[in-house]
Design a protein around this motif. Structure first.
Motif, PDB file in Angstrom:
ATOM      1  N   SER B  48       0.803  -0.921  -0.077  1.00  0.00           N
ATOM      2  CA  SER B  48      -0.019   0.011   0.087  1.00  0.00           C
ATOM      3  C   SER B  48       0.740   1.209   0.055  1.00  0.00           C
ATOM      4  CB  SER B  48      -1.047  -0.110   1.141  1.00  0.00           C
ATOM      5  OG  SER B  48      -1.797  -1.026   1.221  1.00  0.00           O
ATOM      6  N   GLN B  88      -7.115   0.237  -0.599  1.00  0.00           N
ATOM      7  CA  GLN B  88      -7.157  -0.820   0.276  1.00  0.00           C
ATOM      8  C   GLN B  88      -8.631  -0.684   0.940  1.00  0.00           C
ATOM      9  OE1 GLN B  88      -3.840  -2.527   2.204  1.00  0.00           O
ATOM     10  NE2 GLN B  88      -5.015  -3.966   2.927  1.00  0.00           N
ATOM     11  N   ASP B 164      -5.393  -1.128  -5.046  1.00  0.00           N
ATOM     12  CA  ASP B 164      -4.862  -1.788  -3.649  1.00  0.00           C
ATOM     13  C   ASP B 164      -5.905  -3.159  -3.035  1.00  0.00           C
ATOM     14  OD1 ASP B 164      -3.117  -2.347  -1.893  1.00  0.00           O
ATOM     15  OD2 ASP B 164      -3.235  -0.249  -0.972  1.00  0.00           O
ATOM     16  N   GLU B 165      -5.139  -4.343  -3.442  1.00  0.00           N
ATOM     17  CA  GLU B 165      -6.043  -5.449  -2.908  1.00  0.00           C
ATOM     18  C   GLU B 165      -7.548  -5.326  -3.430  1.00  0.00           C
ATOM     19  OE1 GLU B 165      -4.972  -7.466   0.307  1.00  0.00           O
ATOM     20  OE2 GLU B 165      -3.083  -6.460   0.581  1.00  0.00           O
TER      21      GLU B 165
HETATM   22 MG    MG Z   1      -1.933  -2.752   1.945  1.00  0.00          MG
END
Ligand code: MG
Ligand code: ADP
Lengths: 377, 264
Positions: B48, B88, B164-165
Motif C-alpha cells: 500500500s 485498500q 490496492d487489494e
Molecule cells: Mg496494504
C-alpha cells in the motif's frame, strides 16, 4: 480552479448535511433555540429598580426630580433615607439597588442657573443591571434638566434653547430604552459565528477520519475547489439562519430595523465567510472532528460573547482586554449590525468596521486553503 | 500519454521511511503500457505504501518515479489527472447513493457532458449495480461496494489504474468478473498496477513483483518466477508461486536473523 469540480464538491457536501440529522439540528434548530432563549431569558430589561432617596435639599425643585423617578416605570422609590449610613445599609442589605442623593445646594444652583450635581449610587454586583439602571437614571435626570432649561429660556423670553446637558449616546440611540433592541442584533452575530465555525470544523476532518479523503486526494481536485466547494453549502445555511434570525427579531421581538437590509446581508456575508473559514482552518489542520469542533467552540463562543461588545461595553474594558478585542471579528460585526439596526447608518460610516471583516474573511480563507495538503501523513 | 518505449510506471530506488522504520526500501521496477502488473506480498510488506507513493498521496523519502511520464516529486498533481485509484480501505461516501457517488466523481474528473451519461451507465452496468442505483452505499454488501469503487476509479477512462487489494473479501464470482474486466481494460491499452496477497490470483498477472519487508525480492512473469527458482518438491509436481515465495522468504529470514523476525 474549475467551476464544475467546485459544484460537484458543493453538491455532495449539501447531500451530507441533508442526510445527517446532527448537522441539520446544528444548522437550523440550534440558532432558533438560542435566539429564543437569549431573546426571552437574557434580555437585560430592568423594571422597577428599587431605589433609596436622600433629599437633602427639600425644595420644590428636588421634589420634582424625585417625583420623576417615582413616575418612571424603571424605578420604584422604596425608601426615604436620612444620611449616608442609612443609604449604605439599604444598599448593603440589598433592599435597594440604587440610591439618589440630592445635595443641599441643589435648588439654589438650579435657580441661579448654575449646573448642579446629583449623586447616584449603584449596587454594581450585577454589572448589567447597574449599567442599564444608570442609563435609565441618566435619561430621567437629563429629561428633567432639559425641561428646566426650556422653562428658564421662557422665563428669560429667549427663543433658542441651550443644548441639553449630559445626554448619553446609549439613551440617544435606543430611545425607548429597550435592551432587547440591542441584545437581538448582537445575538444574531454571535449565533452566526458559532454555528458557522462549528459546521465547517467537522467537514474536512470527517473525510480524513472516514477515509474518504484518501480517494479524494487521488483525484485532480485542487485545494481551492475543495475548500470553496465545501464552504458554499454552509454559506447558504448561514445566510438562511440570518434570514430566520432577522425575521424573528422583527416579528417576535419587534426590534425596529432602521437601516438597509441589503447592506446588512452584504456585510453579514463577509463576516460569514470569515467564520466559516475559521472552522475550516481547524478542520484542515487537525484532520480530526473532535479537536476541530472543540477549537471552533473555544475560539468563537467566549470571544464573540464576551469580547464583541455584545453584552459588555468595550469602552469600559481594561486597556489590555480592549486591545485583544481588535482580534475578534465579532467585535466589528456587532458594531455594524447594531449600527444598521439601531441607527440606520450607511456603508460610509460602517466602512471602518467592514474593512477588518474583509481582512479576516480573506485571510482565514486563504489560510485554510493553504493549510490543506493533498498528502497523507 | 506514456513515456517513450511504452513505459507507464517507472520506479528507481523508491524508498519510504516512517521514522526509523523503512516501509519501502529502494524498490526499482518498470511497468509497460497495457500490462497487468501485480505486487505480491504478505501484510505489512509495503504494497500500500508503494501504491500510495505512485499515486502521489505519499511523498517518497528517497528515490524517484515517473507515472504517465510525469515526475512524481514535482508533478504529482499532473499524475492525478492520468490515474484511477482504488484504495485498500473502502473510501466512497456511505451516506450517498450509488448514483450520487458516480455523479460526484464524474464531476470531479470533469467528464465531458456529452459522455457523462454513457460513462455513468457503463460504470453501473460494469459493476452490476443496475438494480441498486438509488441505494445508499451503506446498505450495500462488501463485494458490491468494491465494484462501485472500481466503477468510480475507471469512470474517467484513466490510462493507468492503481488497485490496492481489489478483490480482498469478495466472493469467487465477483473475483472472476473482476478479472474479466481487468483483461478487457488491459486489452484496450490501460495499464493496471495491483496488489494482492493471494498467490492464486497473482497467477493472472502478466508480471509480478514479490515484495517482503519493504523489499522487492523477485520480479518476472509467473512462469519465469516458477522456472527460475528451483524448489525442492516431489518429482513430477510443478512448484507453485507460493513455493517460490516461501523459499525466497525463508532464505531472507535466515540471513536477517532473529531480530528482523520480531520486526516482521
Ligand atoms: Mg496494504
Ligand atoms: N503512516 C504510517 N506510519 C507509520 N507506519 C506505517 C504507516 N503506513 C504504513 N506503515 C507501516 O509500513 C509497513 C507497510 O505497510 P503497508 O504499505 O500498508 O503494507 P501492505 O499494504 O503491504 O500490507 C507496515 O509495517 C505498516 O505498519
Amino acid at each position: 480552479m474549475k467551476a464544475r469540480r467546485l459544484l460537484a464538491v458543493s453538491g455532495k457536501e449539501f447531500l451530507h448535511v441533508r442526510r445527517d440529522p446532527r448537522s441539520l439540528v446544528l444548522a437550523i434548530a440550534i440558532p432558533v433555540v438560542l435566539l429564543l432563549l437569549f431573546g426571552y431569558v437574557l434580555t437585560l430589561d430592568v423594571d422597577r429598580v428599587p431605589m433609596a432617596v436622600w433629599d437633602r435639599s427639600r425644595t420644590p425643585e428636588s421634589r420634582e426630580l424625585v417625583s420623576r423617578f417615582e413616575g418612571s416605570r424603571y424605578f420604584q422609590v422604596a425608601q426615604r433615607a436620612e444620611g449616608y449610613p442609612e443609604v449604605e445599609e439599604a444598599l448593603d442589605r440589598g433592599q435597594v439597588l440604587a440610591a439618589l442623593v440630592i445635595p443641599e445646594d441643589f435648588a439654589g444652583k438650579v435657580r441661579s442657573d448654575r449646573s448642579s450635581v446629583v449623586q447616584l449610587l449603584l449596587d454594581a454586583a450585577e454589572a448589567n443591571t447597574a449599567t442599564i439602571a444608570l442609563g435609565y437614571a441618566e435619561a430621567v435626570v437629563s429629561g428633567y434638566s432639559s425641561d428646566l432649561e426650556v422653562r428658564w429660556a421662557h422665563a428669560k423670553g429667549l427663543q433658542g434653547i441651550r443644548p441639553p446637558i449630559d445626554v448619553r449616546s446609549r439613551v440617544w440611540f435606543n430611545t425607548d430604552l429597550e435592551s432587547r433592541n440591542f441584545i437581538i442584533p448582537g445575538l444574531i452575530s454571535v449565533i452566526m459565528m458559532i454555528i458557522a465555525a462549528l459546521l465547517t470544523s467537522l467537514t474536512v476532518a470527517r473525510e480524513w477520519e472516514q477515509g474518504t479523503m484518501e480517494q479524494l486526494i487521488a483525484t485532480p481536485v485542487t485545494a481551492p475547489e475543495l475548500i470553496l466547494g465545501k464552504l458554499l453549502p454552509y454559506f447558504v445555511i448561514g445566510m438562511m439562519d440570518l434570514v430566520v434570525a432577522v425575521a424573528m427579531g422583527k416579528y417576535l421581538f419587534h426590534v425596529p430595523m432602521r437601516g438597509s437590509l441589503p447592506l446588512l446581508f452584504g456585510i453579514a456575508a463577509v463576516f460569514l465567510v470569515g467564520a466559516l473559514s475559521l472552522g475550516m482552518l481547524f478542520s484542515v489542520s487537525t484532520r480530526s472532528q473532535f479537536p476541530a469542533s472543540q477549537m471552533a467552540m473555544a475560539f468563537t463562543f467566549l470571544p464573540s460573547y464576551l469580547l464583541s461588545g455584545f453584552v459588555f461595553s468595550i469602552d469600559s474594558m481594561p486597556p489590555v482586554v480592549r486591545a485583544i478585542t481588535h482580534l475578534v471579528p465579532s467585535r466589528y460585526f456587532v458594531k455594524v449590525i447594531k449600527g444598521i439596526y439601531l441607527k440606520g447608518v450607511g456603508l460610509g460610516t460602517l466602512a471602518v468596521d467592514t474593512a477588518p471583516l474583509l481582512v479576516f474573511g480573506a485571510g482565514l480563507l486563504l489560510a485554510a486553503t493553504r493549510m490543506f495538503r493533498k498528502k497523507l501523513g | 500519454m506514456t513515456a517513450p518505449g511504452g513505459i507507464s510506471v517507472s520506479a528507481r530506488d523508491l524508498t519510504r521511511r516512517f521514522g526509523d522504520f523503512v516501509a519501502v526500501n529502494r524498490v526499482t521496477f518498470d511497468v509497460r503500457r497495457g500490462e497487468v502488473f501485480g505486487f505480491l506480498g504478505p501484510n505489512g510488506a509495503g504494497k500500500s505504501t508503494t501504491i500510495r507513493m505512485l499515486c502521489g498521496l505519499l511523498a517518497p523519502t528517497a528515490g524517484e518515479a515517473t507515472v504517465a511520464g510525469f515526475d512524481l516529486r514535482t508533478q504529482a498533481e499532473s499524475v492525478k489527472t492520468r490515474i484511477g485509484y482504488m484504495s485498500q480501505r473502502f473510501s466512497l461516501y456511505e451516506d450517498l447513493t450509488v448514483e450520487e457517488n458516480i455523479d460526484f466523481f464524474g464531476g470531479i474528473y470533469r467528464i465531458p457532458s456529452g459522455r457523462k451519461r454513457e460513462r455513468k451507465e457503463w460504470a453501473i452496468r460494469m459493476a452490476g449495480l443496475s438494480d441498486h442505483v438509488r441505494t445508499r452505499v451503506a446498505h450495500l454488501s462488501g463485494g458490491w461496494k468494491q465494484r462501485l469503487a472500481l466503477g468510480c476509479a475507471i469512470l474517467h477512462e484513466p490510462p493507468i489504474l492503481f488497485l490496492d487489494e481489489p478483490t480482498s473479501g469478495t466472493d469467487p464470482i465477483s473475483r472472476r468478473s473482476f478479472w474479466d474486466l481487468i483483461y478487457s481494460l488491459s486489452g484496450g491499452g490501460t495499464t493496471v498496477f495491483l496488489t494482492t496477497h493471494h498467490m492464486d490470483e497473482a497467477e493472472y498477472c502478466d508480471r509480478l513483483g514479490l515484495v517482503y519487508r519493504g523489499e522487492l525480492v523477485a520480479m518476472g512473469s509467473p512462469r519465469e518466477l516458477k522456472d527460475g527458482f528451483p524448489v525442492e518438491r516431489a518429482e513430477g509436481i510443478a512448484p507453485t508461486l507460493e513455493d517460490v515465495f516461501v523459499s525466497l522468504v525463508e532464505g531472507m529470514d535466515r540471513a536477517a536473523g532473529p531480530v528482523a523476525e520480531v520486526r516482521g
